[in-house]
Design a protein around this motif. Sequence first.
Motif: not given
Length: 406
Positions: A206-222, A295-298
């Motif tokens: 997951v960390l190797e592909n971190a640039s393609r993950s992450g929360n981009d919804t504009g809200r705090l994702s828990l 986890m990486r999406l939050h």
Amino acid sequence: MYEHAGTRVETYPVSDVPSKAELRDNSRGPEFDGFLRCLAQNRGSIYHQHSWTRGCGLPHLLAAKGMGFSTVLTVHVPSNICLRGTMRRFGEMGCNGKIDETICGACWLHERGLSRPIAARVAALPLSVSRAAGQLSSRFGTALSARALASSKLDSMRMMISAADRVVAVCEWVHEALLNNGVPRAKLILNRQGISKSFENSAMEVLENASRSGNDTGRLSLLYIGSFNPTKGIDIAVRAIRSLPEALPVRLDIRAPSGGPEQQTYEEYVRALAGNDPRIAFQGPLNRNEIAREMRLHDALLVPSVWMETGPLVVLEAQAVGLPVIGSKIGGIAELMHEPEDGALVPPGDVLAWAAAIEQFLSKGMNNLTRRTAKSVRTMVNVGDEMVPVYEKLIVASLRANSTGG
């Protein structure tokens, strides 16, 4: 019998419906002979027990010791020590774990609905009276037997200490509680838990592909990952979210299986608390190979437990993927986390404090909170490596004893 990763695994049956004696008196169940056969067919120098249940508990440890094994017991949960099972005295405060007949009996009764003054009086009954009441087949008799139950817990602890050549604690508070109950320092080992090799591999991928993950919804994702168990405090997290202004951009994803009857009842309660709030989503459990990516999406992991966790591993897993944690400031959670680099610690069960912590995360700006550098965390390889010298010393001691006839 089956094979796992090249290792033979043998099993034995355990009854679905336990007898009263099994639950109260550490008596052997009707299928105990199956366990004895497993021991007899696999005679070796070391027996390592990781359970403290009716299916593998004190009778099993005593049997292994009696058959000449060197014995190791790893304490994973509070059930070895606490009648209540939470290590929170009267549900309000931490406990040093020292078993006391009257205090533990009163605490156990308080959990079952008695007021503290009445619970204290019942638990102060003479031990002979309490033991006699335990023979009654009624709720009244069970209540009166509280002191006897605590006395039995203390007796079990003493027999455990005698039967185990080494006792392994998986966190600091368990280590201290065992010391408080008389486990000699020479027998006691602190060997913290670690993440699995498979999760470590998932995290690296997951960390190797971190640039393609992450929360981009504009809200705090828990995110909550765990079970629907009242001790896990999901209701605290839900109440905290519900108390925040609706305009705040926050979302909580709950990833948990429904579980058995008790868990299903608690799940219904939590769902009722959430109502139709669009900020709270019940999305079901994850497969183990999905957790790192999820986890990486939050933006933060919530661990709102209201009992003395001995881990939990989910905190280490979050750290392995660089996900901040908002966790209860209690037990193993507090031992694993360092503020502010790992996230925030919050008083357990305090809804207002949890709401404030979530709001503070939001106010700091998500860019400063997420996608942190992953930590190098403890793994099961480390756990195993630390056990090897323990085993070696036991083997040497056993060989010496056998050679001298001791």
